[in-house]
Design an enzyme around this catalytic site. Structure first.
Site, PDB file in Angstrom:
ATOM      1  N   SER A  81      34.841  38.154  32.366  1.00 14.24           N
ATOM      2  CA  SER A  81      36.021  38.911  32.793  1.00 14.24           C
ATOM      3  C   SER A  81      37.246  38.654  31.925  1.00 14.24           C
ATOM      4  O   SER A  81      38.156  39.476  31.894  1.00 14.24           O
ATOM      5  CB  SER A  81      36.343  38.573  34.255  1.00 14.24           C
ATOM      6  OG  SER A  81      36.490  37.178  34.412  1.00 14.24           O
TER       7      SER A  81
ATOM      8  N   HIS B 233      42.658  34.880  36.648  1.00 14.16           N
ATOM      9  CA  HIS B 233      42.832  35.444  35.300  1.00 14.16           C
ATOM     10  C   HIS B 233      44.285  35.444  34.861  1.00 14.16           C
ATOM     11  O   HIS B 233      45.169  35.797  35.650  1.00 14.16           O
ATOM     12  CB  HIS B 233      42.287  36.873  35.274  1.00 14.16           C
ATOM     13  CG  HIS B 233      40.870  36.972  35.742  1.00 14.16           C
ATOM     14  ND1 HIS B 233      40.538  37.353  37.015  1.00 14.16           N
ATOM     15  CD2 HIS B 233      39.709  36.687  35.117  1.00 14.16           C
ATOM     16  CE1 HIS B 233      39.223  37.318  37.159  1.00 14.16           C
ATOM     17  NE2 HIS B 233      38.683  36.908  36.018  1.00 14.16           N
TER      18      HIS B 233
ATOM     19  N   ASP C 195      46.124  37.117  38.624  1.00 16.28           N
ATOM     20  CA  ASP C 195      45.486  37.023  39.939  1.00 16.28           C
ATOM     21  C   ASP C 195      45.054  35.571  40.147  1.00 16.28           C
ATOM     22  O   ASP C 195      45.574  34.667  39.482  1.00 16.28           O
ATOM     23  CB  ASP C 195      44.328  38.036  40.075  1.00 16.28           C
ATOM     24  CG  ASP C 195      43.195  37.786  39.090  1.00 16.28           C
ATOM     25  OD1 ASP C 195      43.122  36.679  38.500  1.00 16.28           O
ATOM     26  OD2 ASP C 195      42.357  38.693  38.917  1.00 16.28           O
TER      27      ASP C 195
END
Ligand code: NAG
Ligand code: NAG
Ligand code: NAG
Length: 367
Positions: free
Chosen positions: A41, A323, A320
């Site tokens: 991610s 991340h 978040d």
């Protein structure tokens, strides 16, 4: 040592330098012909959007600071690789494999997938994802499409050998495998040292497979501090400490094994270059213990859909629960590209990796 050049030689050199800079200015071609991105991610730019998974973010407030809005990037703005490809002189970001088409693929492709790991099983509880092994298979599909476009096998090999192959993966093998002991066996079966060995053994085969497809310039990232994310703090509640020591200590043996692995590749594969990049830095001045967006999406660590983020993401390290913001991504990209510190880029940074000229063994073999 003093230089002893004749005036005519000096003249020739300055003319040459002038020509070189003129050429640079006239056609701003990128420093390498292509840049391929493998990872999770931290690098995904949309490959998970169409998968059935809780690890996707093609909804607001993701993309809050990105001109196209939510794209599947797990951040408010640009990823590390978005910044690096701009520094390398590319006009566009690399297209995600999921919607790559046409001639764009000649410049590179992004195969990265949220929740993916070095191990195939990693992240299975999140749903669909593209593990590193499958990303390499997707790269082979792209190679055959590039071969069709270029219609010349040796030109294709030469092209692929000059590209940079960025690999940033492994965090999920800890966060979404080893440390999720209710769902995965690995945490009970292995000590952290043994688990690092399992990962490194697999990673070594995977990097060698990429080499066998013609990759020669590797930028490989170590793991960041996985115990310092707001999500780790909220799950483990380390009582006033800034990080969860257990998680950071768990991942340390991986980084300690990765550096010598890359050294070994550099010794064994003399027509290739591998460099180690450290994705951590000094967050001086940034808020580190809470996220900018309101979390609750995904597994709890992603932004809540359509929630209103903090007023100024540029003051935060984390967008978040897991991340970083684009501010942090930009700092890490700058260090990976430019740093002269061996603890950040070893044996060299991406700017120098781009400049490496390697002997082409496959050309010798043809003679
Ligand atoms: C194929 O590419 C090689 C390497 O760039 C070049 O030397 C050769 O002339 C090309 N062959 C054809 C048929 O274009
Ligand atoms: C490097 O070469 C040695 C000797 O052939 C071999 O045992 C080792 O596995 C190789 N290392 C890697 C990382 O491929
Ligand atoms: C984060 O750290 C700041 C400064 O150390 C502190 O005042 C604040 O309470 C912390 N926030 C959380 C959510 O722990």
């Amino acid at each position: 040592m003093e230089s002893k050049l004749k005036p005519s030689e000096l003249m020739a050199i300055s003319v040459l330098l002038a020509l070189l800079s003129l050429q640079n200015w006239a056609n701003a071609t990128p420093q390498v012909p292509c840049y391929f991105i493998f990872g999770d991610s931290l690098s995904d730019s949309g490959n998970n959007n169409k998968l059935l998974t809780s690890a996707k973010v093609n909804y607001p407030p993701y993309g809050f600071d990105f001109p196209q809005g939510p794209t599947g990037r797990f951040t408010d703005g640009r990823t590390i690789h978005d910044f690096i490809v701009k520094r390398l002189g590319f006009k566009d970001y690399m297209p995600p494999f999921a919607d790559s088409e046409g001639k764009n693929i000649l410049n590179g492709v992004n195969y990265a997938s949220g929740a993916a790991g070095i191990l195939d099983a990693t992240g299975y509880h999140r749903g669909g994802r593209i593990p590193f092994n499958e990303q390499i298979k997707n790269h082979k599909i792209i190679i055959s499409r590039i071969t069709d476009l270029m219609r010349n096998d040796s030109a294709t090999k030469l092209h692929l050998s000059r590209c940079i192959y960025s690999v940033q993966i492994g965090s999920n093998d800890y966060i979404n495998n080893y440390f999720k002991s209710a769902l995965y066996h690995s945490g009970r079966r292995y000590t952290t040292q043994e688990f690092a060995n399992v990962l490194i053994e697999q990673f070594s085969v995977q990097l060698k497979t990429l080499y066998d497809t013609g990759a020669r310039k590797f930028a490989v990232y170590g793991l960041g501090l996985i115990g310092c994310t707001p999500d780790a703090l909220s799950v483990y509640r380390p009582d006033g400490m800034p990080c969860v020591q257990k998680l950071n200590d768990g991942a340390t043996p991986f980084n300690e094994r990765l550096k010598p692995l890359l050294d070994e590749f550099n010794r064994n594969l003399t027509d290739a270059k591998f460099t180690y990049l450290n994705p951590s830095g000094n967050p001086a001045g940034l808020v580190t213990n809470s996220s900018c967006c309101q979390t609750g999406g995904g597994d709890g660590e992603l932004c809540h859909p359509n929630s209103k983020p903090c007023r100024n993401p540029r003051q935060y390290l984390f967008w978040d629960g897991a991340h970083p913001t684009e501010v942090w991504n930009e700092m890490i990209a700058k260090s990976a590209y430019d740093s002269e510190k061996p603890e950040e880029a070893n044996p060299f940074n991406i700017r120098k990796l781009a400049m490496q000229v390697m002997p082409l063994s496959f050309e010798k073999h043809r003679l």
